[in-house]
Design an enzyme around this catalytic site. Structure first.
Site, short mmCIF file in Angstrom:
data_model
loop_
_atom_site.label_atom_id
_atom_site.label_comp_id
_atom_site.label_asym_id
_atom_site.label_seq_id
_atom_site.Cartn_x
_atom_site.Cartn_y
_atom_site.Cartn_z
N GLU A 1 10.27 0.78 10.10
CA GLU A 1 11.28 1.81 9.87
C GLU A 1 10.59 3.13 10.15
OE1 GLU A 1 13.14 4.66 8.51
OE2 GLU A 1 13.05 3.83 6.48
N CYS B 1 13.58 10.51 6.64
CA CYS B 1 13.53 9.96 8.00
C CYS B 1 14.87 10.13 8.71
CB CYS B 1 13.09 8.51 7.98
SG CYS B 1 14.02 7.51 6.83
N GLY C 1 3.52 3.37 13.71
CA GLY C 1 4.29 2.15 14.00
C GLY C 1 3.81 1.48 15.29
N GLY D 1 7.12 4.69 8.15
CA GLY D 1 6.27 5.86 8.38
C GLY D 1 6.50 6.40 9.77
N SER D 2 5.47 7.01 10.33
CA SER D 2 5.63 7.68 11.62
C SER D 2 5.71 6.68 12.77
CB SER D 2 4.44 8.63 11.85
OG SER D 2 3.23 7.90 11.86
N THR D 3 6.39 7.08 13.83
CA THR D 3 6.52 6.23 15.01
C THR D 3 5.14 5.99 15.64
OG1 THR D 3 8.80 6.84 15.42
CG2 THR D 3 7.55 6.11 17.33
N GLU D 4 4.30 7.02 15.58
CA GLU D 4 2.94 6.91 16.13
C GLU D 4 2.17 5.76 15.45
OE1 GLU D 4 0.96 10.53 15.16
OE2 GLU D 4 -0.98 9.79 15.86
N LYS E 1 0.84 -1.20 0.00
CA LYS E 1 0.00 0.00 0.00
C LYS E 1 0.88 1.25 0.00
CE LYS E 1 -1.88 2.56 3.07
NZ LYS E 1 -1.72 3.89 2.39
N GLU F 1 10.39 15.12 15.99
CA GLU F 1 10.64 15.05 14.54
C GLU F 1 9.75 16.07 13.84
OE1 GLU F 1 9.21 11.57 12.19
OE2 GLU F 1 11.20 11.59 11.29
P1 NAI Z 1 1.89 8.01 8.52
O1 NAI Z 1 2.78 7.21 9.36
O2 NAI Z 1 0.50 8.27 8.97
O3 NAI Z 1 1.79 7.36 7.04
C1 NAI Z 1 2.67 6.41 6.52
C2 NAI Z 1 1.89 5.29 5.84
O4 NAI Z 1 1.11 4.59 6.82
C3 NAI Z 1 0.89 5.74 4.78
O5 NAI Z 1 0.88 4.79 3.74
C4 NAI Z 1 -0.44 5.72 5.54
O6 NAI Z 1 -1.56 5.56 4.70
C5 NAI Z 1 -0.25 4.52 6.43
N1 NAI Z 1 -1.07 4.51 7.65
C6 NAI Z 1 -1.55 5.57 8.35
N2 NAI Z 1 -2.22 5.15 9.44
C7 NAI Z 1 -2.18 3.80 9.44
C8 NAI Z 1 -2.68 2.78 10.30
N3 NAI Z 1 -3.36 3.07 11.41
N4 NAI Z 1 -2.43 1.48 10.00
C9 NAI Z 1 -1.71 1.17 8.91
N5 NAI Z 1 -1.23 2.08 8.04
C10 NAI Z 1 -1.45 3.38 8.30
O7 NAI Z 1 2.61 9.40 8.23
P2 NAI Z 1 1.92 10.79 7.81
O8 NAI Z 1 0.66 10.99 8.55
O9 NAI Z 1 1.86 10.84 6.34
O10 NAI Z 1 3.02 11.82 8.32
C11 NAI Z 1 3.01 12.24 9.68
C12 NAI Z 1 4.40 12.37 10.23
O11 NAI Z 1 5.00 11.09 10.25
C13 NAI Z 1 5.37 13.21 9.42
O12 NAI Z 1 5.28 14.56 9.73
C14 NAI Z 1 6.68 12.62 9.85
O13 NAI Z 1 7.08 13.18 11.07
C15 NAI Z 1 6.38 11.16 10.05
N6 NAI Z 1 6.75 10.35 8.87
C16 NAI Z 1 7.92 9.66 8.92
C17 NAI Z 1 8.33 8.93 7.83
C18 NAI Z 1 9.60 8.18 7.86
O14 NAI Z 1 10.08 7.75 6.81
N7 NAI Z 1 10.18 7.97 9.01
C19 NAI Z 1 7.56 8.89 6.59
C20 NAI Z 1 6.31 9.61 6.65
C21 NAI Z 1 5.96 10.33 7.77
#
Ligand code: NAI
Ligand code: MG
Length: 486
Positions: A258, A292, A241, A236-239, A184, A389
């Site tokens: 990650e 990241c 994760g 994606g985000s730690t939250e 996804k 972050e």
């Molecule tokens: P996110 O962590 O919500 O999104 C990343 C992925 O997870 C997307 O594909 C999203 O659709 C999916 N996702 C969201 N909620 C989910 C859930 N409950 N279960 C399974 N999958 C889910 O990140 P977002 O909201 O786009 O960005 C928020 C913050 O997260 C950013 O400001 C940044 O600080 C951090 N982030 C960190 C990343 C990294 O590579 N470490 C990448 C993206 C965001």
């Protein structure tokens, strides 16, 4: 092409399909806010279809399971070739969907995505077990060995900052291991992953082995909750994760993560300052700071603090911010209005908490999600801009006198993804690299990532490693086979 530009479909079981209920969402160009395409919003029944397709493709005797490792490797290699053959098209598509400069996509994202498939293709034939002597019986009584097997159906969820590259980091090793996949992409940037789906078909990957479903967090959550998924790999985000860890408990899914970072970068007074300044600016401003492992928290040894800050300010002010598709652009817009608001919120909080804004801090223009490269000094570890972050082009600078001071502050850093150190003194370099708990430490450089090098986080930056041969552990089980001679 199976999909036209404006209305895209998703890939399930080798077919390009709409969501069963017809739901869609738009993906927009962050520079113009124009809608680029409409894509399906996969609901839980679509997730179910995709997982079933992946399960079927994983059954013993399937086309995929019946392939010898060398044939599997050749198909994976071909995906890398096809990415290179379509590099220009993919770079432009990535730039328009994510906002990043097209030259960065052409230099980094696309060739690195191809390299990930090329590198991983070689592992398909090198997945081996061990013959292990047992001490619980007389020698010669037993023959015991391990065999490594694909973990099964893998759900992979990736973010929007390096959309194609993150898809490649996930797909290539899972394919090398022989798994089947439901991927996804992020809702902000689904387009290159969908195009990759077409190339994957062209490369000869059997139907159902790679399924690509589009949707937001709800789609991701449905994938994580699905009992037919054996493993989740998430970036994606730690939250989120943490949510995934909780949500995967029901069928005890294997999970690798990650996650975020607040990576410390250390400049000692004896460093080659010109180089340290250029690389440290790149460490935070590359890809709009949406990385990241961005070097977002900079420690500068006190005697050179003012000189380094002046150099960084000049570097920030020289960056051309503009549309990613313009060849002179060095920094594009942030990915979305939401992300711009979040980052600008941090700027406001930094000013309110008493930090000094050295440069930037404002939104640029009123169309698109552009902001100026931003630097704060006079910061304290307790400030939100230092502790959290930001995921945008915002650097916080702290002066230091001793490594111990840095170590004491870093003890409270919840993240441990990367760190950097600039010095001409090899002793200081390695002492600093050892003292900071992070998965990657750059010495006199930054942003150096390679398909062969393990990448991942200590502490709340994640579980497991991407890339290198280490990543194969994410997608393999180990079976011990013990034979007793009569
Ligand atoms: P996110 O962590 O919500 O999104 C990343 C992925 O997870 C997307 O594909 C999203 O659709 C999916 N996702 C969201 N909620 C989910 C859930 N409950 N279960 C399974 N999958 C889910 O990140 P977002 O909201 O786009 O960005 C928020 C913050 O997260 C950013 O400001 C940044 O600080 C951090 N982030 C960190 C990343 C990294 O590579 N470490 C990448 C993206 C965001
Ligand atoms: Mg989110």
């Amino acid at each position: 092409m199976t999909n036209d530009q404006k209305s895209r479909k998703m890939l399930i079981g080798g077919q390009w399909v709409e969501a069963l209920d017809g739901a869609t969402f738009d993906t927009a160009d962050p520079a113009t806010e124009e809608v680029l395409a409409t894509v399906p919003a996969a609901g839980s029944t679509d997730v179910d279809r995709a997982v079933n397709a992946a399960r079927e493709a994983f059954e013993p005797g399937s086309a995929w399971r019946g392939l010898p490792p060398a044939a599997r490797g050749r198909i994976i290699h071909r995906i890398g070739d096809l990415i290179l053959e379509h590099a220009e098209e993919l770079a432009l598509l990535e730039s328009r969907d994510n906002g990043k400069p097209v030259f960065i996509a052409s230099l980094a994202d696309i060739p690195m995505a191809a390299d990930t498939f090329h590198y991983m293709s070689g592992w398909a034939t090198k997945i081996e077990g061990n013959t292990i002597p047992m001490s619980s019986a007389a020698p010669g009584r037993f023959l015991s060995f391990t065999q490594r097997e694909p973990i099964g159906v893998v759900g992979q969820i990736v973010p929007w900052n390096y959309p194609l590259l993150m898809a490649a980091w996930k797909l290539a090793p899972a394919l090398a291991a022989g798994c089947t996949i439901v991927l996804k992409p992020a809702e902000q940037t689904p387009l290159t992953a969908l195009r990759l789906g077409e190339l994957i078909q062209e490369a000869g990957v059997p139907d159902g082995v790679v399924n690509i479903i589009t949707g937001d967090g709800a789609t991701g959550a449905a994938l994580v909750a699905h009992p037919g998924v054996d493993k989740i790999a998430f970036t994606g985000s730690t939250e989120v994760g943490k949510e995934i860890i909780r949500a995967s408990a029901d069928n005890v899914k294997k999970v690798t993560l990650e996650l975020g970072g607040k990576s410390p970068n250390v400049i000692y007074a004896d460093a080659d300052l010109e180089r340290a300044i250029a690389k440290s600016a790149e460490a935070i401003f590359f890809n709009q700071g949406e990385t990241c492992f961005a070097g977002s928290r900079l420690y500068v040894e006190r005697p050179v603090h003012d000189e380094v800050v002046a150099g960084l300010k000049a570097a920030a002010e020289q960056l051309t911010v503009g549309k990613g598709t313009e060849p002179t652009t060095m920094m594009g817009p942030l990915v979305s209005a939401e992300q711009l608001d979040r980052v600008m919120g941090y700027v406001t909080s930094g000013v309110a908490e008493g930090a000094t804004l050295v440069t930037g801090g404002e939104r640029l223009g009123d169309e698109g999600h552009f902001m100026a490269p931003t630097i704060f000094t006079d910061t304290k570890p307790s400030m939100r801009i230092v502790a959290e972050e930001i995921f945008g082009p915002v650097l916080v600078v702290l002066p230091f006198d001793t490594l111990d001071e840095i170590v004491a502050i870093e003890k409270d850093n919840p993240y441990g993804l990367a760190a950097g150190v600039f010095t001409r003194d090899i002793d200081k370099a390695f002492r600093t690299a050892s003292a900071i708990r992070a998965g990657t430490v750059f010495v006199n450089t930054w942003n150096a990532v390679d398909s062969a090098l393990p990448f991942g986080g200590y502490k709340q930056s994640g579980w497991g490693r991407e890339l290198g041969h280490a990543v194969l552990d994410n997608y393999l089980e180990t079976k011990s086979i013990i034979t007793e001679f009569s």
